[in-house]
Enzyme design. Structure first.
Site, PDB file in Angstrom:
ATOM      1  N   ASP A  58      -5.795   7.243  -5.497  1.00 39.90           N
ATOM      2  CA  ASP A  58      -6.087   8.648  -5.190  1.00 39.90           C
ATOM      3  C   ASP A  58      -6.928   8.761  -3.903  1.00 39.90           C
ATOM      4  O   ASP A  58      -6.580   9.505  -2.965  1.00 39.90           O
ATOM      5  CB  ASP A  58      -6.839   9.239  -6.392  1.00 39.90           C
ATOM      6  CG  ASP A  58      -6.910  10.755  -6.403  1.00 39.90           C
ATOM      7  OD1 ASP A  58      -6.313  11.395  -5.516  1.00 39.90           O
ATOM      8  OD2 ASP A  58      -7.574  11.299  -7.307  1.00 39.90           O
ATOM      9  N   ASP A  82       0.869  -1.175   0.000  1.00 40.16           N
ATOM     10  CA  ASP A  82       0.000   0.000   0.000  1.00 40.16           C
ATOM     11  C   ASP A  82       0.910   1.230   0.000  1.00 40.16           C
ATOM     12  O   ASP A  82       1.706   1.413   0.934  1.00 40.16           O
ATOM     13  CB  ASP A  82      -0.859  -0.061   1.270  1.00 40.16           C
ATOM     14  CG  ASP A  82      -1.795   1.126   1.412  1.00 40.16           C
ATOM     15  OD1 ASP A  82      -1.634   2.140   0.690  1.00 40.16           O
ATOM     16  OD2 ASP A  82      -2.684   1.044   2.282  1.00 40.16           O
ATOM     17  N   THR A 138      -3.133   2.208 -14.828  1.00 42.67           N
ATOM     18  CA  THR A 138      -3.509   0.817 -15.132  1.00 42.67           C
ATOM     19  C   THR A 138      -4.702   0.310 -14.317  1.00 42.67           C
ATOM     20  O   THR A 138      -5.052  -0.867 -14.405  1.00 42.67           O
ATOM     21  CB  THR A 138      -2.320  -0.159 -14.950  1.00 42.67           C
ATOM     22  OG1 THR A 138      -1.986  -0.239 -13.567  1.00 42.67           O
ATOM     23  CG2 THR A 138      -1.114   0.285 -15.750  1.00 42.67           C
ATOM     24  N   GLY A 139      -5.317   1.188 -13.535  1.00 41.92           N
ATOM     25  CA  GLY A 139      -6.515   0.808 -12.788  1.00 41.92           C
ATOM     26  C   GLY A 139      -7.747   1.270 -13.549  1.00 41.92           C
ATOM     27  O   GLY A 139      -8.035   0.795 -14.659  1.00 41.92           O
TER      28      GLY A 139
END
Ligand code: ADP
Length: 170
Positions: free
Chosen positions: A35, A11, A119-120
């Site tokens: 974000d 994380d 890439t998410g």
């Protein structure tokens, strides 16, 4: 050079580095994914500072303080939304890393952690994005003599495996 770059699974909000990078959107007002996690961990002062920046175009980067994060700084960059590959997505993603490293140079930041930008939710194909991230990072590291550590923090196993593979291949 490869002892500067490391790849971990984890994380990004927990990383003890001078700066973490946020995969933001053009409004800089927070969002989902990494974000949202960064804004939650940093606390409401981060949003207040972001509002004063009045947004950020795709491919550029802006710096703020990290507030309640272990990191002193957050570098917000806006990756491209994948639209099939013919809308300049590769160049815009490259620009993100170039602009982040420009800030690293200006601020003499010694350690930085990146998420896998675009890439998410923005759906940039993973392998293609990872190749861009690693190629540009290697080019930029050569111009940042004070930089000691660049981490790629991967949230899921597939992302982690691609980063590991591509970092070790070149
Ligand atoms: P984008 O809109 O640029 O695609 P996302 O936040 O949707 O940004 O996804 C970018 C990457 O960040 C994805 O691989 C996602 O799994 C990852 N991610 C989400 N939360 C975290 C986190 N707390 N730390 C590191 N990476 C994260």
């Amino acid at each position: 050079m490869n002892n500067i770059i490391s790849v971990i699974r984890g994380d990004i909000t927990k990383q003890v580095v001078e700066a973490i990078v946020n995969a933001a959107n053009t409004s800089l007002r927070g969002g989902g994914g990494v974000d949202g996690a960064i804004h939650r961990a940093a606390g409401p002062q981060l949003l207040q500072e972001c509002i004063t920046l009045k947004g950020c175009p795709t491919g550029e980067a802006r710096i703020t303080r990290g507030y309640q994060l272990p990191a002193e700084w957050v570098i917000h960059t806006v990756g491209p939304i994948w639209r099939g590959g013919k809308a300049g997505e590769d160049e815009r993603l490259r620009d993100c890393y170039i602009h982040c490293f420009e800030i690293v140079r200006e601020k003499k930041i010694r350690s930085i952690a990146f998420p896998s930008v675009s890439t998410g939710a923005y759906r940039f194909p993973l392998e293609r994005a990872v190749r861009i991230a690693i190629t540009v990072t290697k080019e930029c590291i050569a111009q940042c003599p004070h930089l000691e550590k660049v981490m790629f923090v991967c949230f899921d196993e597939t992302t982690y495996e691609w980063y590991q593979h591509i970092v070790s291949e070149k």
